[in-house]
Design an enzyme around this catalytic site. Sequence first.
Site, short mmCIF file in Angstrom:
data_model
loop_
_atom_site.label_atom_id
_atom_site.label_comp_id
_atom_site.label_asym_id
_atom_site.label_seq_id
_atom_site.Cartn_x
_atom_site.Cartn_y
_atom_site.Cartn_z
N ARG A 10 0.87 -1.18 0.00
CA ARG A 10 0.00 0.00 0.00
C ARG A 10 0.91 1.23 0.00
O ARG A 10 2.14 1.10 0.19
CB ARG A 10 -0.89 -0.04 1.26
CG ARG A 10 -1.92 -1.15 1.19
CD ARG A 10 -2.61 -1.34 2.53
NE ARG A 10 -3.30 -0.13 2.97
CZ ARG A 10 -3.38 0.23 4.24
NH1 ARG A 10 -2.78 -0.48 5.16
NH2 ARG A 10 -4.04 1.31 4.58
N SER A 12 0.89 3.96 2.06
CA SER A 12 1.07 4.77 3.29
C SER A 12 2.54 4.76 3.68
O SER A 12 3.31 3.89 3.25
CB SER A 12 0.24 4.17 4.44
OG SER A 12 0.84 2.94 4.87
N LYS A 80 -1.29 -7.98 11.51
CA LYS A 80 -2.57 -7.88 12.23
C LYS A 80 -3.71 -7.44 11.33
O LYS A 80 -4.88 -7.57 11.67
CB LYS A 80 -2.46 -6.96 13.42
CG LYS A 80 -2.40 -5.48 13.11
CD LYS A 80 -2.54 -4.70 14.40
CE LYS A 80 -2.62 -3.22 14.17
NZ LYS A 80 -2.77 -2.49 15.43
N ASP A 81 -3.36 -6.92 10.14
CA ASP A 81 -4.41 -6.49 9.19
C ASP A 81 -4.79 -7.58 8.20
O ASP A 81 -5.67 -7.38 7.35
CB ASP A 81 -3.92 -5.26 8.41
CG ASP A 81 -3.75 -4.04 9.30
OD1 ASP A 81 -4.40 -4.00 10.37
OD2 ASP A 81 -2.94 -3.16 8.95
N THR A 122 -9.96 6.21 19.05
CA THR A 122 -9.42 5.02 18.41
C THR A 122 -10.47 4.46 17.46
O THR A 122 -11.66 4.56 17.75
CB THR A 122 -9.02 3.92 19.41
OG1 THR A 122 -8.57 2.76 18.69
CG2 THR A 122 -10.19 3.51 20.32
N ARG A 126 -11.22 -3.30 19.69
CA ARG A 126 -10.41 -3.94 20.72
C ARG A 126 -9.89 -2.91 21.72
O ARG A 126 -9.96 -3.10 22.93
CB ARG A 126 -9.24 -4.69 20.08
CG ARG A 126 -8.21 -5.23 21.05
CD ARG A 126 -6.99 -5.76 20.34
NE ARG A 126 -6.30 -4.74 19.56
CZ ARG A 126 -5.41 -3.88 20.06
NH1 ARG A 126 -5.11 -3.89 21.36
NH2 ARG A 126 -4.83 -2.98 19.28
N ARG A 127 -9.39 -1.82 21.20
CA ARG A 127 -8.87 -0.75 22.08
C ARG A 127 -10.02 -0.06 22.83
O ARG A 127 -9.95 0.21 24.03
CB ARG A 127 -8.07 0.26 21.25
CG ARG A 127 -6.76 -0.31 20.74
CD ARG A 127 -6.12 0.57 19.69
NE ARG A 127 -4.80 0.06 19.32
CZ ARG A 127 -4.20 0.36 18.17
NH1 ARG A 127 -4.78 1.18 17.29
NH2 ARG A 127 -3.02 -0.14 17.89
N ARG A 144 -10.18 7.23 12.36
CA ARG A 144 -9.81 6.44 11.18
C ARG A 144 -8.64 7.09 10.45
O ARG A 144 -8.33 8.27 10.65
CB ARG A 144 -11.01 6.35 10.22
CG ARG A 144 -12.18 5.56 10.77
CD ARG A 144 -11.78 4.14 11.09
NE ARG A 144 -12.73 3.45 11.94
CZ ARG A 144 -13.75 2.74 11.44
NH1 ARG A 144 -13.94 2.67 10.16
NH2 ARG A 144 -14.55 2.11 12.29
N VAL A 147 -1.53 6.08 10.08
CA VAL A 147 -0.90 6.58 11.32
C VAL A 147 -0.71 8.10 11.26
O VAL A 147 -1.04 8.82 12.19
CB VAL A 147 0.44 5.86 11.57
CG1 VAL A 147 1.12 6.39 12.83
CG2 VAL A 147 0.22 4.36 11.71
N THR A 149 -2.28 10.34 9.44
CA THR A 149 -3.58 11.04 9.47
C THR A 149 -4.14 11.07 10.88
O THR A 149 -4.63 12.10 11.35
CB THR A 149 -4.58 10.30 8.53
OG1 THR A 149 -4.02 10.23 7.23
CG2 THR A 149 -5.93 11.00 8.51
N ARG A 150 -4.02 9.96 11.58
CA ARG A 150 -4.58 9.88 12.94
C ARG A 150 -3.82 10.77 13.91
O ARG A 150 -4.40 11.41 14.78
CB ARG A 150 -4.60 8.42 13.43
CG ARG A 150 -5.68 7.61 12.71
CD ARG A 150 -5.82 6.23 13.29
NE ARG A 150 -4.77 5.34 12.84
CZ ARG A 150 -4.06 4.54 13.63
NH1 ARG A 150 -4.30 4.54 14.93
NH2 ARG A 150 -3.14 3.75 13.16
N CYS A 235 -10.79 -9.07 11.69
CA CYS A 235 -9.75 -8.12 12.15
C CYS A 235 -10.34 -7.01 13.00
O CYS A 235 -9.63 -6.27 13.65
CB CYS A 235 -9.03 -7.52 10.93
SG CYS A 235 -8.09 -8.72 10.00
N1 LIG Z 1 -4.46 -0.95 10.63
C1 LIG Z 1 -3.70 -0.15 11.54
C2 LIG Z 1 -2.33 -0.69 11.75
N2 LIG Z 1 -1.87 -1.84 11.19
C3 LIG Z 1 -0.57 -2.04 11.68
C4 LIG Z 1 -0.26 -0.99 12.52
C5 LIG Z 1 0.99 -0.79 13.29
C6 LIG Z 1 2.06 -1.80 13.01
C7 LIG Z 1 1.78 -3.17 13.60
O1 LIG Z 1 1.00 -3.31 14.56
O2 LIG Z 1 2.40 -4.10 13.10
C8 LIG Z 1 -1.33 -0.13 12.54
C9 LIG Z 1 -1.38 1.18 13.25
C10 LIG Z 1 -1.96 1.07 14.65
O3 LIG Z 1 -2.52 0.03 15.03
O4 LIG Z 1 -1.81 2.09 15.38
#
Ligand SMILES: NCc1[nH]cc(CCC(=O)O)c1CC(=O)O
Length: 307
Positions: A10, A12, A80-81, A122, A126-127, A144, A147, A149-150, A235
């Site tokens: 991607r 980003s 994790k995505d 957030t 989960r958070r 949303r 990183v 942008t947030r 996810c």
């Molecule tokens: N989709 C958000 C995402 N996917 C991976 C990361 C950070 C890097 C990681 O956890 O490997 C992030 C940013 C976040 O959770 O703040």
Amino acid sequence: MSKTIRIGTRDSELALWQAHTVQKKLNGLGYKTEIIAVKSQGDIILDKPLYELGITGIFTKTLDIAMINGQVDIAVHSMKDVPTALPIGIVQAAVLERANTVDLLIHKGNLDFLNSYGTIATGSLRRQAQWLHKYPNHKVVDLRGNVNTRMQKLQDNEWNGAVFAAAGLERINLKPDTYINLDWMIPAPAQGAMMVVAMADDAFSLEALSELNHVETEICTYIERQFLRTLEGGCTAPIGALASYNENTDEIHFQGALFSIDGKQKLVVERKYDISEWKKLGFNAAKEILENGGTELMAEIKTQLKK
Ligand SMILES: NCc1[nH]cc(CCC(=O)O)c1CC(=O)O
């Protein structure tokens, strides 16, 4: 080593950093590489609908399509995505050594709000669930974007803080001088890990990537994702899991939890397992959750997410 390996990513800043990390490792092994940032869905010239190919994840879909279309050879993802089931024909080729797994609170001003009322931002259920479980008087607002942008949105709003993965901020040097380590928050399954995927029939890329694989991270993220898959959480579900290996005792310390979206309910499994149990550990831990109220809670969550 004549073929150039086309690395899909991607566009980003974090995704490009991750792709360049893989590129440097492959170049160091003598492989020729090229990075191709895939900006949009592109033309979906697939002969089957996406669901028939098992293409699902919002963060990974575009790259899945690019791989199946032959536009790129491999793709680099934040693990994790990545949905726990990969599309047909695409396989996990390497998991790189894990970075920091913790979540951080990036806050503005003092921390008095922690003991009274506050607003945290957030986009992760989960958070959100874990924050409300610990601070039921607080408000959580949606956040949303990538990183960068947030972090900007946090500066532009009146919130008390926002939650980020340490790994994301550290990789692109956005971690501020002041932050709170949320070591009480269970991270997303495979948080901090990077996955590289390739086509199952691409022996050249699979061979090249095999040298990047970090076995300890592969096993721990396998356990965490098996836990997630067994709970049938995607996810976005309010599910956290972390497996860590202790080489002195040859044990895995595992903690996995399912939360209600409002944080009021928490079902958790936390214990040490002998390393010999690793292959079914995530499955067994998830079954324990499901048998102790998790089945009903997952049904409730799925109903809420459909609204
Ligand atoms: N989709 C958000 C995402 N996917 C991976 C990361 C950070 C890097 C990681 O956890 O490997 C992030 C940013 C976040 O959770 O703040």
